[in-house]
Design an enzyme around this catalytic site. Structure first.
Site, short mmCIF file in Angstrom:
data_model
loop_
_atom_site.label_atom_id
_atom_site.label_comp_id
_atom_site.label_asym_id
_atom_site.label_seq_id
_atom_site.Cartn_x
_atom_site.Cartn_y
_atom_site.Cartn_z
N HIS A 175 0.82 -1.22 0.00
CA HIS A 175 0.00 0.00 0.00
C HIS A 175 0.85 1.26 0.00
O HIS A 175 1.86 1.35 0.69
CB HIS A 175 -1.00 0.01 1.15
CG HIS A 175 -0.43 0.02 2.54
ND1 HIS A 175 -0.23 1.18 3.25
CD2 HIS A 175 -0.04 -0.98 3.36
CE1 HIS A 175 0.25 0.89 4.45
NE2 HIS A 175 0.39 -0.42 4.54
N GLU A 206 -5.35 1.09 2.60
CA GLU A 206 -5.03 0.01 3.53
C GLU A 206 -5.09 0.46 4.98
O GLU A 206 -5.57 -0.28 5.85
CB GLU A 206 -3.64 -0.55 3.22
CG GLU A 206 -3.32 -1.87 3.92
CD GLU A 206 -2.78 -1.73 5.34
OE1 GLU A 206 -2.74 -2.74 6.06
OE2 GLU A 206 -2.40 -0.60 5.72
#
Length: 357
Positions: free
Chosen positions: A83, A234
């Site tokens: 992420h 995320e």
């Protein structure tokens, strides 16, 4: 594979990419600029990239056994996900004294951002510098300064503009809903130590780009089609909740936590056997351990009870996949983090060994 696999990865390229990623603000939901960087670098490496409606990037690397997805003769498509989004904040309100009350993006303790420099990003495209302080910031003024609980209601941002009222601040274009990014304070030491905020998870993203650079430079193709998913939400729990339907396996590449009864160090690639979402796939995890041993890659196996990954989000989202989790060891996660370039390179090397099997 050679026992010196990790020596074949370009450390300078990985460190340079990490530095560029860390220098680009990207709190969850505000990832436009970092995705521009991702698109430009992917194009230089010659790989195809597509954007999902949510803003995630999917980079496809065709495998030796077929095309990009369903054409794979073995029916296997592996996803590697990391992420680009980070912790940050958002303006909750403009206070009567011109200060900003903020609400966190992601999970962190307030004392870890007290005294931090930050940027306020307005929706008009303006950027203002500021500092995170408690509402009682001086021992020379407040007798209870040391005892004040560091929680949202007792924190504020002092912006570096001559403002004395709510109206003064609003005239600058600062309003509720504006994003706030923390100064990463990145330091790259000659001996390989890397200190910065947001190594979670930009160190892993740099490892994935190191993997792509290695494949391109050595003219290699993975055994099966690989899709790199770079997610943008995320830190708030739903980064890779959606993944393409042709994916059969996923390795989440995220930082390895350090401390308590954990064995991972800042030089290792961490292999997580279980986190808060439950155990990861037995066969995948065992294969990663065996490959680390075979390639003589420094690794550790740990359990993270206060941790969830993009693989967790994909499984909760209903994806019918096997999943594993690895990543570079990072000390003081969600605070002033530190890792070593060896851990990032070891992560890239272990992924390289896995995708070539």
């Amino acid at each position: 594979m050679s026992a010196a696999l990790n020596a074949r990865f370009d450390r300078d390229y990985i460190v340079g990419m990490l530095n560029a990623l860390l220098a680009t603000p990207s709190p969850s939901g505000y990832c436009m600029e970092i995705m521009k960087l991702i698109r430009e670098e992917t194009a230089k490496l010659g790989y195809a990239l597509e954007m999902t409606p949510k803003g995630n990037a999917i980079i496809t690397i065709p495998g030796q056994h077929g095309g990009a997805g369903a054409g794979d003769a073995a029916g296997k498509v592996l996803a590697l996900t990391a992420h680009v989004d980070t912790l940050g904040a958002m303006v909750r309100s403009v206070k009567s004294n011109g200060m900003l009350r903020f609400t966190p993006i992601g999970s962190y303790a307030m004392h870890t951002v007290e005294g931090e420099y930050c940027l306020v990003h307005t929706r008009e495209g303006k950027t203002y510098e500021g500092t995170v302080l408690s509402t009682k910031p001086s021992v020379h003024v407040y007798t209870d300064m040391r005892d004040l609980k560091r929680e949202e209601a007792n924190m504020e941002i002092r912006i570096d503009e001559p403002v004395k009222s709510k109206e003064d601040t609003e005239k600058l274009g600062i309003l509720p809903g504006d994003f706030i990014s923390w100064d990463p304070r990145t330091r790259m030491a000659p001996n390989g130590w890397i200190k910065s905020r947001h190594l979670d998870d930009k160190a892993s993203v740099a490892a994935l780009f190191g993997l792509m650079e290695w494949l391109k430079r050595e003219n290699k193709s993975p055994a099966h089609t690989v899709k790199l998913i770079l997610s943008t939400y995320e830190e708030v729990g739903h980064g890779s909740a959606y993944i393409p339907a042709d994916i059969t396996e996923m390795i989440a590449v995220d930082m390895g936590a350090i401390g308590d009864d954990l064995t991972t160090t800042e030089l290792d690639v961490s292999i997580c056997a279980k986190d808060s979402s439950g155990p990861y796939d037995y066969e995948m995890t065992s294969k990663l351990i065996d490959l680390a041993k075979r390639e003589k890659i420094a690794y550790a196996i740990d359990i993270y009870p206060h941790y969830g990954s993009d693989a967790s989000a994909a499984l909760r989202g209903g994806s019918n996949i096997r999943a594993a989790l690895i990543g570079p060891g990072v000390h003081a996660s969600h605070g002033m983090e530190r890792t070593h370039v060896d851990a990032v390179v070891n992560t890239a090397a272990l992924l390289g060994a896995y995708i070539m099997e």
